[in-house]
Design an enzyme around this catalytic site. Structure first.
Site, PDB file in Angstrom:
ATOM      1  N   TYR A  50     -41.086  34.763  17.998  1.00 12.62           N
ATOM      2  CA  TYR A  50     -40.266  35.950  17.714  1.00 12.62           C
ATOM      3  C   TYR A  50     -40.923  36.842  16.660  1.00 12.62           C
ATOM      4  O   TYR A  50     -40.508  37.984  16.467  1.00 12.62           O
ATOM      5  CB  TYR A  50     -38.866  35.552  17.197  1.00 12.62           C
ATOM      6  CG  TYR A  50     -38.046  34.703  18.129  1.00 12.62           C
ATOM      7  CD1 TYR A  50     -38.363  34.576  19.482  1.00 12.62           C
ATOM      8  CD2 TYR A  50     -36.922  34.012  17.663  1.00 12.62           C
ATOM      9  CE1 TYR A  50     -37.597  33.773  20.320  1.00 12.62           C
ATOM     10  CE2 TYR A  50     -36.154  33.226  18.503  1.00 12.62           C
ATOM     11  CZ  TYR A  50     -36.502  33.109  19.828  1.00 12.62           C
ATOM     12  OH  TYR A  50     -35.734  32.323  20.651  1.00 12.62           O
ATOM     13  N   ASN A 149     -34.306  25.093  27.123  1.00 11.74           N
ATOM     14  CA  ASN A 149     -34.664  25.407  28.515  1.00 11.74           C
ATOM     15  C   ASN A 149     -35.158  24.175  29.276  1.00 11.74           C
ATOM     16  O   ASN A 149     -35.957  24.286  30.203  1.00 11.74           O
ATOM     17  CB  ASN A 149     -35.728  26.517  28.556  1.00 11.74           C
ATOM     18  CG  ASN A 149     -35.292  27.744  27.793  1.00 11.74           C
ATOM     19  OD1 ASN A 149     -34.274  28.345  28.112  1.00 11.74           O
ATOM     20  ND2 ASN A 149     -36.041  28.134  26.759  1.00 11.74           N
ATOM     21  N   LEU A 202     -24.677  37.795  26.004  1.00  9.36           N
ATOM     22  CA  LEU A 202     -24.369  39.138  26.502  1.00  9.36           C
ATOM     23  C   LEU A 202     -25.439  39.586  27.495  1.00  9.36           C
ATOM     24  O   LEU A 202     -25.630  40.782  27.734  1.00  9.36           O
ATOM     25  CB  LEU A 202     -24.270  40.121  25.320  1.00  9.36           C
ATOM     26  CG  LEU A 202     -23.336  39.676  24.177  1.00  9.36           C
ATOM     27  CD1 LEU A 202     -23.360  40.690  23.026  1.00  9.36           C
ATOM     28  CD2 LEU A 202     -21.907  39.480  24.686  1.00  9.36           C
ATOM     29  N   LEU A 207     -24.822  43.265  30.015  1.00 11.13           N
ATOM     30  CA  LEU A 207     -23.372  43.358  30.235  1.00 11.13           C
ATOM     31  C   LEU A 207     -22.883  44.780  29.998  1.00 11.13           C
ATOM     32  O   LEU A 207     -21.845  45.184  30.515  1.00 11.13           O
ATOM     33  CB  LEU A 207     -22.615  42.410  29.299  1.00 11.13           C
ATOM     34  CG  LEU A 207     -22.675  40.922  29.599  1.00 11.13           C
ATOM     35  CD1 LEU A 207     -21.704  40.176  28.695  1.00 11.13           C
ATOM     36  CD2 LEU A 207     -22.354  40.625  31.057  1.00 11.13           C
ATOM     37  N   SER A 255     -27.471  40.291  17.984  1.00  7.22           N
ATOM     38  CA  SER A 255     -27.442  41.603  17.329  1.00  7.22           C
ATOM     39  C   SER A 255     -27.768  41.498  15.844  1.00  7.22           C
ATOM     40  O   SER A 255     -27.448  40.496  15.201  1.00  7.22           O
ATOM     41  CB  SER A 255     -26.045  42.214  17.482  1.00  7.22           C
ATOM     42  OG  SER A 255     -25.991  43.470  16.832  1.00  7.22           O
TER      43      SER A 255
HETATM   44  N1  NAP Z   1     -34.543  29.480  23.576  1.00  6.97           N
HETATM   45  C1  NAP Z   1     -34.863  30.566  24.240  1.00  6.97           C
HETATM   46  O1  NAP Z   1     -35.684  30.535  25.169  1.00  6.97           O
HETATM   47  C2  NAP Z   1     -34.232  31.866  23.864  1.00  6.97           C
HETATM   48  C3  NAP Z   1     -34.397  32.994  24.676  1.00  6.97           C
HETATM   49  C4  NAP Z   1     -33.787  34.182  24.294  1.00  6.97           C
HETATM   50  C5  NAP Z   1     -33.018  34.231  23.130  1.00  6.97           C
HETATM   51  N2  NAP Z   1     -32.891  33.118  22.351  1.00  6.97           N
HETATM   52  C6  NAP Z   1     -32.090  33.143  21.098  1.00  6.97           C
HETATM   53  O2  NAP Z   1     -30.825  33.688  21.390  1.00  6.97           O
HETATM   54  C7  NAP Z   1     -30.575  34.805  20.539  1.00  6.97           C
HETATM   55  C8  NAP Z   1     -29.687  35.783  21.258  1.00  6.97           C
HETATM   56  O3  NAP Z   1     -30.348  36.284  22.427  1.00  6.97           O
HETATM   57  P1  NAP Z   1     -30.212  37.807  22.835  1.00  6.97           P
HETATM   58  O4  NAP Z   1     -30.695  38.653  21.717  1.00  6.97           O
HETATM   59  O5  NAP Z   1     -30.793  37.999  24.181  1.00  6.97           O
HETATM   60  O6  NAP Z   1     -28.594  37.904  22.867  1.00  6.97           O
HETATM   61  P2  NAP Z   1     -27.593  38.921  23.549  1.00  6.97           P
HETATM   62  O7  NAP Z   1     -26.413  38.966  22.662  1.00  6.97           O
HETATM   63  O8  NAP Z   1     -27.397  38.591  24.976  1.00  6.97           O
HETATM   64  O9  NAP Z   1     -28.331  40.330  23.527  1.00  6.97           O
HETATM   65  C9  NAP Z   1     -28.510  41.047  22.341  1.00  6.97           C
HETATM   66  C10 NAP Z   1     -28.807  42.486  22.729  1.00  6.97           C
HETATM   67  O10 NAP Z   1     -27.588  43.060  23.226  1.00  6.97           O
HETATM   68  C11 NAP Z   1     -27.346  44.243  22.509  1.00  6.97           C
HETATM   69  N3  NAP Z   1     -25.907  44.425  22.333  1.00  6.97           N
HETATM   70  C12 NAP Z   1     -25.041  43.588  21.701  1.00  6.97           C
HETATM   71  N4  NAP Z   1     -23.783  44.103  21.728  1.00  6.97           N
HETATM   72  C13 NAP Z   1     -23.878  45.296  22.367  1.00  6.97           C
HETATM   73  C14 NAP Z   1     -22.938  46.298  22.716  1.00  6.97           C
HETATM   74  N5  NAP Z   1     -21.653  46.179  22.396  1.00  6.97           N
HETATM   75  N6  NAP Z   1     -23.376  47.382  23.382  1.00  6.97           N
HETATM   76  C15 NAP Z   1     -24.688  47.508  23.714  1.00  6.97           C
HETATM   77  N7  NAP Z   1     -25.633  46.592  23.418  1.00  6.97           N
HETATM   78  C16 NAP Z   1     -25.244  45.496  22.745  1.00  6.97           C
HETATM   79  C17 NAP Z   1     -28.004  44.048  21.147  1.00  6.97           C
HETATM   80  O11 NAP Z   1     -28.285  45.314  20.574  1.00  6.97           O
HETATM   81  P3  NAP Z   1     -28.048  45.580  18.998  1.00  6.97           P
HETATM   82  O12 NAP Z   1     -29.127  44.842  18.275  1.00  6.97           O
HETATM   83  O13 NAP Z   1     -28.182  47.060  18.939  1.00  6.97           O
HETATM   84  O14 NAP Z   1     -26.681  45.112  18.640  1.00  6.97           O
HETATM   85  C18 NAP Z   1     -29.268  43.299  21.546  1.00  6.97           C
HETATM   86  O15 NAP Z   1     -30.277  44.186  21.969  1.00  6.97           O
HETATM   87  C19 NAP Z   1     -31.965  35.291  20.133  1.00  6.97           C
HETATM   88  O16 NAP Z   1     -31.958  36.022  18.919  1.00  6.97           O
HETATM   89  C20 NAP Z   1     -32.708  33.994  20.002  1.00  6.97           C
HETATM   90  O17 NAP Z   1     -32.429  33.421  18.729  1.00  6.97           O
HETATM   91  C21 NAP Z   1     -33.463  31.941  22.704  1.00  6.97           C
END
Ligand code: NAP
Length: 290
Positions: A50, A149, A202, A207, A255
């Site tokens: 990251y 995963n 999300l 979403l 976020s």
């Molecule tokens: N183990 C793995 O392989 C793996 C893979 C992926 C992720 N992860 C972990 O999981 C965490 C979360 O994953 P993710 O970041 O993909 O989570 P997510 O919550 O699905 O997506 C976050 C994204 O959605 C946006 N978002 C949130 N609320 C919103 C809203 N109301 N309207 C519009 N956009 C919105 C955020 O933008 P804003 O920043 O502008 O709020 C951000 O860009 C990561 O930080 C990481 O720690 C692990």
């Protein structure tokens, strides 16, 4: 196999995948960490790939006493491509140990609470991995170990060589990607009483901005359920949908906006009926259950 103390992770975990894009100063990063800790989100999820560990560590160094309130999770095993070299996985003993040492330096902490193998490595030698885990534990550098995963078979394979239980499988779970509900991963977690961590609850933002017919159906249904259960927005419903799964997943928040962390926490107070849960399922599938 034993159940872990339920206190291992906070009810929701703050993810740091996207931190490098948040364009925060060290002081703003520190403020964000303190704010989510104050809200009870004390577990933080990192990975070397990251490229946010050093940013986090720089902020934490401004107030080192904060470390005692955190559960720090990081990962290892993904080697990014560079020049002619393709991206690949390495969960060999030397790489696991070197990667943890780099993470500790970058995060400016003495120990990881949890280390995850980021992705299943087709070349993984599980006895070597067990040896690396034992060395890290003995050296006081990692407290608990888990995976991310991993399939059911891969989880079982690694677990078979360990004398301590893997503490989690961090997997994608959201109302658009329901694979873990179908491939046995969540059933295995429930059976072992191991709490999975749910990433991209999300769907990485899909979403809200997904344009496909499926995404539109899901958005519409999430809004319908939000209105019915008194949720302020569809985010809350998505988190509540994930948390209703009986394996009791711990959502990871993606976020960097504290208001959205609060929104995620609101989901802890929501309840939905089985019919509402399956209505969201049916919106994704395009059909109801048989
Ligand atoms: N183990 C793995 O392989 C793996 C893979 C992926 C992720 N992860 C972990 O999981 C965490 C979360 O994953 P993710 O970041 O993909 O989570 P997510 O919550 O699905 O997506 C976050 C994204 O959605 C946006 N978002 C949130 N609320 C919103 C809203 N109301 N309207 C519009 N956009 C919105 C955020 O933008 P804003 O920043 O502008 O709020 C951000 O860009 C990561 O930080 C990481 O720690 C692990």
């Amino acid at each position: 196999m034993n159940a872990l103390p339920s206190s291992l992770f906070s009810p929701l975990v703050q993810g740091y995948w996207r931190m490098a894009h948040w364009n925060m100063t060290p002081q703003q990063r520190l403020t964000f960490i303190k704010q989510h800790v104050e809200l009870g989100v004390t577990s933080v999820d990192h990975a070397p790939v990251y490229q946010s560990e050093a940013l986090f560590g720089e902020a934490l160094a401004l107030e080192p006493s904060l470390r005692a309130q955190l559960q720090v999770i990081s990962k290892c095993g993904i080697i990014p491509g560079q020049g002619e070299q393709v991206a690949h996985y390495d969960s060999g003993q030397a790489e696991i140990i070197t990667s943890v040492e780099r993470s500790l330096t970058n995060l400016q902490v003495e120990k990881l609470d949890v280390l995850l193998i980021h992705r299943p490595d087709l070349l993984m030698q599980v006895d070597e991995m067990a040896e690396a885990f034992a060395q890290l534990k003995a050296a006081g550098k990692v407290e608990h170990f888990g995976v991310s995963n991993f399939s059911v078979a891969e989880f079982n394979l690694l677990q078979s060589r360990l004398d301590v239980p893997l503490v989690t499988n961090q997997i994608e779970i959201n109302p658009i990607n329901m694979q873990a509900t179908e491939d046995g991963t969540l059933a295995q977690m429930q059976q072992l009483k191991v709490r999975p961590m749910a990433w991209s609850c999300l769907a990485g933002g899909q979403l809200f901005n997904g344009e496909s017919a499926q995404a539109k159906r899901v958005q519409h249904t999430l809004q319908q359920v939000a209105d019915e259960i008194g949720a302020s927005c569809i985010d809350e419903v998505a988190y509540a949908w994930v948390m209703k799964l009986p394996a009791n997943p711990v959502p990871i928040i993606g976020s960097g906006k504290i208001a959205r962390v609060q929104t995620a926490l609101n989901a802890l107070e929501l309840t939905m009926t089985r019919e509402q849960w399956y209505r969201i399922w049916a919106a994704t599938k395009g059909h109801g259950v048989a």
